[in-house]
Design a protein around this motif. Structure first.
Motif, PDB file in Angstrom:
ATOM      1  N   GLN A 117       0.809  -1.218   0.000  1.00 16.25           N
ATOM      2  CA  GLN A 117       0.000   0.000   0.000  1.00 16.25           C
ATOM      3  C   GLN A 117       0.843   1.269   0.000  1.00 16.25           C
ATOM      4  N   HIS A 118       2.014   1.211   0.594  1.00 18.38           N
ATOM      5  CA  HIS A 118       2.887   2.389   0.713  1.00 18.38           C
ATOM      6  C   HIS A 118       4.310   2.027   0.270  1.00 18.38           C
ATOM      7  N   GLU A 146       6.671   3.624  -1.387  1.00 22.29           N
ATOM      8  CA  GLU A 146       7.724   4.636  -1.174  1.00 22.29           C
ATOM      9  C   GLU A 146       8.184   4.624   0.275  1.00 22.29           C
ATOM     10  N   PHE A 156      10.794   6.942  -7.973  1.00 21.60           N
ATOM     11  CA  PHE A 156       9.465   7.246  -7.430  1.00 21.60           C
ATOM     12  C   PHE A 156       8.501   7.783  -8.497  1.00 21.60           C
ATOM     13  N   PRO A 157       8.910   8.724  -9.355  1.00 23.26           N
ATOM     14  CA  PRO A 157       7.968   9.185 -10.390  1.00 23.26           C
ATOM     15  C   PRO A 157       7.505   8.053 -11.316  1.00 23.26           C
ATOM     16  N   LEU A 190       7.087   5.009 -10.410  1.00 24.49           N
ATOM     17  CA  LEU A 190       6.097   4.298  -9.600  1.00 24.49           C
ATOM     18  C   LEU A 190       4.764   5.036  -9.624  1.00 24.49           C
ATOM     19  N   TRP A 191       4.801   6.341  -9.441  1.00 20.67           N
ATOM     20  CA  TRP A 191       3.575   7.153  -9.401  1.00 20.67           C
ATOM     21  C   TRP A 191       2.847   7.144 -10.746  1.00 20.67           C
ATOM     22  N   LEU A 192       3.620   7.069 -11.843  1.00 16.62           N
ATOM     23  CA  LEU A 192       3.014   7.055 -13.172  1.00 16.62           C
ATOM     24  C   LEU A 192       2.547   5.665 -13.597  1.00 16.62           C
ATOM     25  N   GLY A 193       2.830   4.667 -12.773  1.00 15.49           N
ATOM     26  CA  GLY A 193       2.408   3.309 -13.082  1.00 15.49           C
ATOM     27  C   GLY A 193       3.320   2.564 -14.033  1.00 15.49           C
ATOM     28  N   ASP A 222       5.869  -1.162 -10.660  1.00 18.57           N
ATOM     29  CA  ASP A 222       5.078  -1.401  -9.452  1.00 18.57           C
ATOM     30  C   ASP A 222       6.021  -1.439  -8.248  1.00 18.57           C
TER      31      ASP A 222
END
Length: 155
Positions: free
Chosen positions: A47-48, A50, A93-94, A96-99, A102
């Motif tokens: 779930q988290h 990062e 991280f970006p 990850l955020w953009l999909g 994973d």
């Protein structure tokens, strides 16, 4: 000694140091992870991701720093190696955020990227030991160590 023998010896020394660091990082990760869970600070990495990576990197850094200081490393290389735990993940991280990746991809890519960060320090010039800024001397020091500290600019 030939260049090949010197290079092989450097890789052997780096490999031994790397294995020591992996063991120290696992000890830190498991010991601090257990303590965090025991006091109710556990969370889901799925779930988290990062936060999961940053906490894991911190726990591993504590174990690694403790071992490096125990082995006589100075603060600067110790903190540089700790930074190498965090540096590879931040640019991921970006993604990850953009999909694009994973949570598992974040962990895999960040761990693979740690190795070149650590190996980069092995390119130190002038015979300075690449991992802790010490150089061999012909006689042992008062502590019995055949290494002496190399300060900024001095040989």
């Amino acid at each position: 000694m030939t260049q090949t023998a010197t290079t092989a010896r450097g890789w052997r020394r780096f490999t031994l140091h790397y294995v020591e660091m992996i063991i120290a990082m696992f000890v830190g990760m498991f010991a601090l992870g257990f303590l965090q869970s025991a006091v109710g600070l556990g969370f889901s990495h799925a779930q988290h991701p990062e936060l999961g990576y940053l906490v894991m990197a911190f726990n591993m850094s504590v174990g690694m720093a403790a071992w490096m200081r125990f082995r006589g490393h100075a603060w600067q290389p110790t903190l540089e190696m700790c930074a190498a735990m965090f540096a590879p993940a931040v640019p991921l991280f970006p993604l990850l955020w953009l999909g694009v990746i994973d949570a598992g991809g974040l962990m895999l890519l960040a761990h693979v990227a740690m190795f070149p960060h650590a190996r980069r320090d092995a390119a130190a010039p002038h015979g300075v030991h690449p991992l802790h800024g010490l150089r061999p001397v012909r006689r042992t020091t008062s502590s019995g160590s055949p290494w002496r500290e190399v300060r900024a600019g001095r040989r």
